[in-house]
Design a protein around this motif. Sequence first.
Motif, PDB file in Angstrom:
ATOM      1  N   MET A   1      28.513  37.257  50.056  1.00 51.20           N
ATOM      2  CA  MET A   1      28.825  37.679  48.500  1.00 51.20           C
ATOM      3  C   MET A   1      29.947  38.745  48.740  1.00 51.20           C
ATOM      4  O   MET A   1      30.019  39.642  49.525  1.00 51.20           O
ATOM      5  N   VAL A   2      30.800  38.613  47.715  1.00 54.97           N
ATOM      6  CA  VAL A   2      31.989  39.541  47.400  1.00 54.97           C
ATOM      7  C   VAL A   2      31.672  40.338  46.376  1.00 54.97           C
ATOM      8  O   VAL A   2      31.378  39.952  45.115  1.00 54.97           O
ATOM      9  N   HIS A   3      32.126  41.545  46.508  1.00 57.27           N
ATOM     10  CA  HIS A   3      31.945  42.522  45.319  1.00 57.27           C
ATOM     11  C   HIS A   3      33.241  42.767  44.688  1.00 57.27           C
ATOM     12  O   HIS A   3      34.350  43.143  45.618  1.00 57.27           O
ATOM     13  N   ILE A   4      33.649  42.561  43.442  1.00 55.98           N
ATOM     14  CA  ILE A   4      35.035  42.883  42.839  1.00 55.98           C
ATOM     15  C   ILE A   4      34.531  43.843  41.727  1.00 55.98           C
ATOM     16  O   ILE A   4      33.954  43.277  40.818  1.00 55.98           O
ATOM     17  N   LEU A   5      34.956  45.124  41.605  1.00 55.02           N
ATOM     18  CA  LEU A   5      34.684  45.893  40.660  1.00 55.02           C
ATOM     19  C   LEU A   5      33.204  46.086  40.112  1.00 55.02           C
ATOM     20  O   LEU A   5      32.836  46.125  38.872  1.00 55.02           O
ATOM     21  N   GLY A   6      32.325  46.278  41.127  1.00 55.27           N
ATOM     22  CA  GLY A   6      30.963  46.107  40.992  1.00 55.27           C
ATOM     23  C   GLY A   6      30.120  44.728  40.687  1.00 55.27           C
ATOM     24  O   GLY A   6      29.086  45.070  40.265  1.00 55.27           O
ATOM     25  N   THR A   7      30.717  43.830  40.512  1.00 57.17           N
ATOM     26  CA  THR A   7      30.248  42.675  40.142  1.00 57.17           C
ATOM     27  C   THR A   7      30.137  41.747  41.450  1.00 57.17           C
ATOM     28  O   THR A   7      31.157  41.388  42.123  1.00 57.17           O
ATOM     29  N   LEU A   8      28.900  41.370  41.615  1.00 56.68           N
ATOM     30  CA  LEU A   8      28.664  40.388  42.883  1.00 56.68           C
ATOM     31  C   LEU A   8      28.833  38.940  42.414  1.00 56.68           C
ATOM     32  O   LEU A   8      28.430  38.248  41.700  1.00 56.68           O
ATOM     33  N   LEU A   9      29.851  38.600  43.273  1.00 55.35           N
ATOM     34  CA  LEU A   9      30.074  37.202  43.071  1.00 55.35           C
ATOM     35  C   LEU A   9      29.576  36.198  44.155  1.00 55.35           C
ATOM     36  O   LEU A   9      29.987  36.351  45.301  1.00 55.35           O
ATOM     37  N   PRO A  10      28.890  35.037  43.823  1.00 59.84           N
ATOM     38  CA  PRO A  10      28.390  34.149  44.739  1.00 59.84           C
ATOM     39  C   PRO A  10      29.653  33.544  45.656  1.00 59.84           C
ATOM     40  O   PRO A  10      30.571  32.908  45.191  1.00 59.84           O
ATOM     41  N   GLU A  11      29.382  33.513  47.154  1.00 58.57           N
ATOM     42  CA  GLU A  11      30.336  32.974  47.851  1.00 58.57           C
ATOM     43  C   GLU A  11      30.637  31.400  47.732  1.00 58.57           C
ATOM     44  O   GLU A  11      31.635  30.838  47.910  1.00 58.57           O
ATOM     45  N   LYS A  12      29.584  30.713  47.614  1.00 58.75           N
ATOM     46  CA  LYS A  12      29.672  29.115  47.466  1.00 58.75           C
ATOM     47  C   LYS A  12      30.171  28.583  45.927  1.00 58.75           C
ATOM     48  O   LYS A  12      30.376  27.587  45.795  1.00 58.75           O
ATOM     49  N   GLN A  13      30.610  29.645  44.908  1.00 60.93           N
ATOM     50  CA  GLN A  13      30.985  29.064  43.798  1.00 60.93           C
ATOM     51  C   GLN A  13      32.613  29.168  43.876  1.00 60.93           C
ATOM     52  O   GLN A  13      33.351  29.872  44.341  1.00 60.93           O
ATOM     53  N   LEU A  14      33.153  28.318  42.973  1.00 62.52           N
ATOM     54  CA  LEU A  14      34.497  28.165  42.670  1.00 62.52           C
ATOM     55  C   LEU A  14      35.069  29.426  42.100  1.00 62.52           C
ATOM     56  O   LEU A  14      34.336  30.017  41.292  1.00 62.52           O
ATOM     57  N   VAL A  15      36.206  29.996  42.460  1.00 60.68           N
ATOM     58  CA  VAL A  15      36.818  31.175  41.757  1.00 60.68           C
ATOM     59  C   VAL A  15      36.685  31.151  40.317  1.00 60.68           C
ATOM     60  O   VAL A  15      36.358  32.164  39.494  1.00 60.68           O
ATOM     61  N   LYS A  16      37.360  29.989  39.689  1.00 61.68           N
ATOM     62  CA  LYS A  16      37.439  29.943  38.040  1.00 61.68           C
ATOM     63  C   LYS A  16      35.985  30.136  37.600  1.00 61.68           C
ATOM     64  O   LYS A  16      35.919  30.527  36.528  1.00 61.68           O
ATOM     65  N   PHE A  17      35.119  29.546  38.145  1.00 61.66           N
ATOM     66  CA  PHE A  17      33.779  29.824  37.561  1.00 61.66           C
ATOM     67  C   PHE A  17      33.073  31.174  37.778  1.00 61.66           C
ATOM     68  O   PHE A  17      32.407  31.867  37.163  1.00 61.66           O
ATOM     69  N   ALA A  18      33.396  31.846  39.212  1.00 59.38           N
ATOM     70  CA  ALA A  18      32.737  32.905  39.369  1.00 59.38           C
ATOM     71  C   ALA A  18      33.352  34.174  38.495  1.00 59.38           C
ATOM     72  O   ALA A  18      32.485  35.154  38.410  1.00 59.38           O
ATOM     73  N   LEU A  19      34.686  34.032  38.082  1.00 56.81           N
ATOM     74  CA  LEU A  19      35.297  35.167  37.233  1.00 56.81           C
ATOM     75  C   LEU A  19      34.497  35.095  35.975  1.00 56.81           C
ATOM     76  O   LEU A  19      34.707  36.176  35.328  1.00 56.81           O
ATOM     77  N   THR A  20      33.783  34.026  35.642  1.00 56.49           N
ATOM     78  CA  THR A  20      33.089  34.428  34.294  1.00 56.49           C
ATOM     79  C   THR A  20      31.760  35.347  34.369  1.00 56.49           C
ATOM     80  O   THR A  20      31.278  35.448  33.522  1.00 56.49           O
TER      81      THR A  20
ATOM     82  N   ILE B   1      41.964  38.926  46.929  1.00 62.05           N
ATOM     83  CA  ILE B   1      41.148  39.692  46.378  1.00 62.05           C
ATOM     84  C   ILE B   1      41.611  40.939  45.901  1.00 62.05           C
ATOM     85  O   ILE B   1      41.266  41.320  44.870  1.00 62.05           O
ATOM     86  N   THR B   2      42.594  41.422  46.655  1.00 60.34           N
ATOM     87  CA  THR B   2      43.170  42.635  46.048  1.00 60.34           C
ATOM     88  C   THR B   2      44.185  42.287  44.803  1.00 60.34           C
ATOM     89  O   THR B   2      43.922  43.111  43.763  1.00 60.34           O
ATOM     90  N   THR B   3      44.793  41.090  44.685  1.00 61.45           N
ATOM     91  CA  THR B   3      45.276  40.924  43.415  1.00 61.45           C
ATOM     92  C   THR B   3      44.334  40.821  42.192  1.00 61.45           C
ATOM     93  O   THR B   3      44.682  41.163  41.153  1.00 61.45           O
ATOM     94  N   LEU B   4      43.129  39.994  42.789  1.00 61.37           N
ATOM     95  CA  LEU B   4      42.249  39.923  41.610  1.00 61.37           C
ATOM     96  C   LEU B   4      41.706  41.157  40.956  1.00 61.37           C
ATOM     97  O   LEU B   4      41.616  41.539  40.051  1.00 61.37           O
ATOM     98  N   THR B   5      41.313  41.874  42.011  1.00 62.47           N
ATOM     99  CA  THR B   5      40.936  43.336  41.662  1.00 62.47           C
ATOM    100  C   THR B   5      41.864  44.187  40.872  1.00 62.47           C
ATOM    101  O   THR B   5      41.442  44.911  39.892  1.00 62.47           O
ATOM    102  N   ALA B   6      43.166  44.156  41.412  1.00 62.68           N
ATOM    103  CA  ALA B   6      44.231  44.927  40.648  1.00 62.68           C
ATOM    104  C   ALA B   6      44.509  44.493  39.171  1.00 62.68           C
ATOM    105  O   ALA B   6      44.641  45.276  38.326  1.00 62.68           O
ATOM    106  N   PHE B   7      44.407  43.210  38.970  1.00 73.08           N
ATOM    107  CA  PHE B   7      44.577  42.746  37.545  1.00 73.08           C
ATOM    108  C   PHE B   7      43.231  42.918  36.779  1.00 73.08           C
ATOM    109  O   PHE B   7      43.314  43.351  35.572  1.00 73.08           O
ATOM    110  N   LEU B   8      42.194  42.806  37.505  1.00 77.80           N
ATOM    111  CA  LEU B   8      40.937  43.008  36.607  1.00 77.80           C
ATOM    112  C   LEU B   8      40.828  44.381  36.193  1.00 77.80           C
ATOM    113  O   LEU B   8      40.162  44.611  34.894  1.00 77.80           O
ATOM    114  N   SER B   9      41.161  45.407  36.891  1.00 74.68           N
ATOM    115  CA  SER B   9      41.051  46.596  36.836  1.00 74.68           C
ATOM    116  C   SER B   9      41.906  47.155  35.729  1.00 74.68           C
ATOM    117  O   SER B   9      41.412  48.035  34.895  1.00 74.68           O
ATOM    118  N   SER B  10      43.179  46.700  35.529  1.00 74.38           N
ATOM    119  CA  SER B  10      44.019  47.055  34.501  1.00 74.38           C
ATOM    120  C   SER B  10      45.236  45.937  34.420  1.00 74.38           C
ATOM    121  O   SER B  10      46.111  45.976  34.814  1.00 74.38           O
TER     122      SER B  10
END
Length: 139
Positions: free
Chosen positions: A1-20, A53-62
């Motif tokens: 499991m990956v945590h991005i900004l306090g949200t737990l994202l399931p590892e087996k899920q596609l990124v474009k669906f996990a971001l929802t 992951i760093t790029t996603l975190t930076a974009f989602l935070s601001s």
Amino acid sequence: MVHILGTLLPEKQLVKFALTHFYGIGHQTAARICARAQIHDRCKIRGLTSPQITTLTAFLSSPSTAPTLPSFPLATLDYVPPRPLGAELRREIRDNIAHLRNIGSYVGRRHAQGFPVRGQRTHSNAKTARKLNRVVRYS
């Protein structure tokens, strides 16, 4: 499991669906974020590298201050103005409803009374509105 900004994202899920899983991100926005971060459509969360992951975190935070990425033919996008996400979006919606209630508009009164706001029928189908527009009464 990956945590991005306090949200737990399931590892087996596609990124474009996990971001929802983030409040305020739908399928179209998630696809645009993946294209902007140059993440493949079929990439799963467990396949992300640390820089991605760093790029996603930076974009989602601001989104407004996120660094621009180099443009490749793979990721051509129209400009999408940044929107608030998560708690900031919830706060904005709550403030908008409070403003409508304070100015005494019709929609604000419907919110205050716990009735459907957008013209739905109240005779029999207002269960969801009663749940969502719950009136806070203090004794």
